[in-house]
Design an enzyme around this catalytic site. Sequence first.
Site, PDB file in Angstrom:
ATOM      1  CG  ASP A 284      -2.079   0.735   0.972  1.00 57.24           C
ATOM      2  OD1 ASP A 284      -2.175   1.465  -0.112  1.00 57.24           O
ATOM      3  OD2 ASP A 284      -3.232   0.659   1.553  1.00 57.24           O
TER       4      ASP A 284
HETATM    5  C1  BGC Z   1      -5.035   3.101  -0.064  1.00 51.00           C
HETATM    6  C2  BGC Z   1      -5.256   1.986  -1.233  1.00 51.00           C
HETATM    7  C3  BGC Z   1      -5.260   2.701  -2.837  1.00 51.00           C
HETATM    8  C4  BGC Z   1      -3.150   3.688  -2.202  1.00 51.00           C
HETATM    9  C5  BGC Z   1      -3.409   4.098  -3.647  1.00 51.00           C
HETATM   10  C6  BGC Z   1      -3.965   3.851   0.011  1.00 51.00           C
HETATM   11  O1  BGC Z   1      -3.478   5.615   1.030  1.00 51.00           O
HETATM   12  O2  BGC Z   1      -4.879   2.795   0.984  1.00 51.00           O
HETATM   13  O3  BGC Z   1      -6.358   1.699  -1.647  1.00 51.00           O
HETATM   14  O4  BGC Z   1      -5.109   2.037  -3.854  1.00 51.00           O
HETATM   15  O5  BGC Z   1      -3.914   4.883  -1.357  1.00 51.00           O
HETATM   16  O6  BGC Z   1      -4.368   5.563  -3.769  1.00 51.00           O
END
Ligand code: BGC
Length: 782
Positions: A284
Site C-alpha cells: 500500500d
Molecule cells: C489506500 C489504497 C489505495 C492507495 C492508492 C492508499 O492510501 O489505502 O487502497 O489503493 O492509497 O491510492
Amino acid sequence: MSVRSAPATGSGHDAAEVAKRVDALIAGMTVAEKAGQLTQYFYFGPLPSAENQPGPAFPGQPAAVEAALARGEVGSLLLVTDPAEVNRLQRLAVAGSRHGIPVVFGFDVIHGLRTIFPVPIAMAASWDPEAIEQGQAVAAREARAAGIGWTFAPMVDIARDPRWGRIVESAGEDPYLASAVAAAQVRGFQGDGLGSPGRVIAGPKHFAGYGAALGGRDYDEVNLSDSELWNVYLPPFEAAVRAGAGNIMTAYMDLNGIPATGNHWLLADVLRATWGFDGFVVSDAQAVHNLRTHAFAADLADAGARAAQAGVDMEMALGDPAYAHLPEAIAAGLVDEKILDASVRRVLTAKARIGLLDDPYVDEENARTVLADPAHRAAARTAAQRSAVLLRNEGGLLPLANPGSIAVIGPLADSRRDTLGPWVFDFDLDETVTVLDGIRNRAGAGVQVDYAPGIRPAHRTFPSMFDMFVGNAPVDPPRFDDGAELARAVRLAQASEVAVVVLGEWQNMIGEGASRSGLELPGRQLDLLQAVLATRTPVVLLVMNGRPLDLRWAAENVPAILDIWYPGTQGGTAVADLLFGDVAPGGKLPFSWPRTVGQVPVIYSHTASHDPGQQDRRYWDEASTPLFPFGHGLSYGRFEYRDLVLDHDRIQPGQTITASVTVTNTGERAGDEVAQLYIRQRHGSASRPVRELKGFRRVTLAAGESWTLTFRLGPGELRYWNAATRDWVIDTTTIDVFAGTDSTAELTTSFTIGDLAPARQRRAVGSFAPGRRLAAGICWQT
Ligand code: BGC
C-alpha cells in the site's frame, strides 16, 4: 460457491515465450534498474478535480518522477488518467529505459472511471454477482481505453465495524457473500484472464485483516484470532486469488504484532505457498517506507530488504522509495539479488501478459469514444436500481401512487458530487443525475415537484485528505438562513402530497481516513426529518450512505425507508425508477445494521454460550439485536418460503448435499427477492456460529409466481478452520439448514454428516491440509 480458475496465461501470450522474453530482459538489467522496476510512483501532475480544473500541484514531484523515468528506474505510475499524459510519460519511460520497458499505469478504479457505479458496499447489497461483474467490466473498459492497465481493486476486506470509513469499499461482514463478490469483481476487471482485451489487472486489497482496525480507526493495529483470520478475513482473498487476480496489495497496519507489509507468513506462506498465487504483490502507499514508523525496520535499506524478503514485489511510493535503497541493501548482505530477480520476473510477466511490452501506447481517439459510450450509463442505472435496499415500507407507501405534488427535501437530494460517493476522480458532474433531477425527469409535467434543502450541509471536525480535490468537501450555500430554510422545507412538505427526504453522510465523511466515533445522522438532519414528519404528509426517507447510521427514530416513525447508498452517475434516474415502481427494489443488507454505536461490532454469525435465551438483552439499556438483520431487504412483492427439502438425510464428510426450497410471490406486484440459505452445526470439535450464510440467489417473481431454487452444500461450505488443530475440518455432526428472506429465516430442516457414534461425536473426522485446494480432495484424519 463456484469460482473459476484463471487460465495459466492470458489470451495470446504463451507462457514459455513470456518467460524467455522476461528472463532475457532481467539478464541485462543492473541492480538499480531492477530496484526501479519494482518501484511505483505517485505522479502528482495537475490533479483531476470536481470542477475538472487543475488541483494543487506538488512542486518538484513531477520533475523528480520524470527524472527517474529518464533513468529507466520506474516500474509503474499511479494517478495518471489522461490518455495524452499516459502517452507522454510512457514515451519518457520507453526512451529512458535501456531495454525500452514501459511502465504500467495503475489507478484506484473502485466503482468506475468516468461512468460511476454505486459504491462497492451498494454493489454487494445487490447480492447479484452478475451485475457486479458487469459493472467492473465497464470500469475496466473505460480504464483500459484511458491507458490504465491495473486497478487497485477490489477491496475485499471484511468490514464488521461501521466506524471504519472503508466499510463503503467493502462487501460487508460476511465471508461467503464477500467471497462471491470478490470473485465477481476479479472476473469483471480481468475477463477471461490477464491479457483479455479491454480489461485490466485486478489488485485485491488490503492483505490482510485491515477491516478489523482497533476501535474502527483507520490504519490502527489489528489483532485477529487464528479462527477469525481463516474463517472470516482470509476467504475473500482466497476467492479472489482462485478467480485469477494478477495482483495483491498489502495492508498498512500491524497484524497480530507484525506489519502486514513485512509479514512473511502472510505473503509467502499463506498467499504463495498455500494458495499458489503467482501474480505480483504491491505495497500500500508508502507502507514499505513506513516499516520504520511501526518500530520494525531500522532504516530505509532495512525496510526495503525486509519487505522484499517478505514477498512485496513492488513498492508504492509517495516519494523517497525504500526500494531505491535495495542496491545498498544487497551490497550490505541484507537481501539476496535473487529475491529481486524473482520480483522483477513477476512484474515483467504481468506487463507481458497484458500486452504492454508489445503495445505500450494508448489510442486517444478511441479513449474518447469508449468513455462516452451510452451503454455504460445504462449499466450504471441498472446497477443502482439493483443495489437499493428497501428497509421499511409500512402501508405500502412505495411505490408512489401517482402523487400530484412531491416535496424533495434535504441538501443531499441536490448534490451531484455526493450522489457519486467517495473514491472517484475522473467523473463528469454534468452527466450526474441527482435524486431531485431524477424525480423531476420521471414525474413529468403534470406533477408539481419542489425542492428545499431545509438545512445546510454538515461538516467533518477534521478535514479529509481528499478535500485537496476541488469540490470534495461540501460548501455552505451563501446567505443561508437556518430558521427560514427549515420553515420553508416544512411549508413545502405541508403543501405536497408526499415528501421525499434525502439524508445521510456527505461523501467526504466515508472512505479512507473517514472513520468516526458515532453513527448519528450528521448535522441537523434528524431535526429536519422530525419537522417534516410532524406535518403528517407521508414521508419517504432515502438514505445516502456507505455505512449504517443510527436510524432508530426513523425506523419507528417514518413509513418508508429506502437505502440508496451513493448510487453513482445515474443514481437519480434509478431512484426515480424505484420510487415510481418502474422496477422493484430487491437489494439486501450486506451487514447487520446496528441500533447504536455502542453495539458495534454486531454480527449475525456470532456463537452462543451462557444464557443464549438472553442474547438479545445483553445490555440493560438497549436491545442487542440489530435494527435490521443481515440479509434484510423488502420489495414490492411479498415472499413466502415452503418445502425446504434435502436430497439426503445423511452424507459422509467430503460429500455434497443439495437443498431445495420453493419461494412464492404472494403479493400483488412483481418483486425481487434474494433467497438465502444458512447453516448451523449442532456440535463438533469447535464452537460454531448460530448461523452462517452458505448460499443465495436473486430472482424476479411476478405476482403469484413460484420458483424452486436449489443450493449445494459441499466440502467448501461445510468445512471450517479449527483453531485447536490448526487445520480445516469437517465434523461428524448434525447440520441445521435454514432458508428464507434474511438471516433470521425460520424454515428449517437438518441432516447429519458421518456416523454419529457417541465416542466420535466430538472428533473432527475430515481435514483439509491448509495447502490443499478443495478440488484436490480431502485428506483424512483417522
Ligand atoms: C489506500 C489504497 C489505495 C492507495 C492508492 C492508499 O492510501 O489505502 O487502497 O489503493 O492509497 O491510492
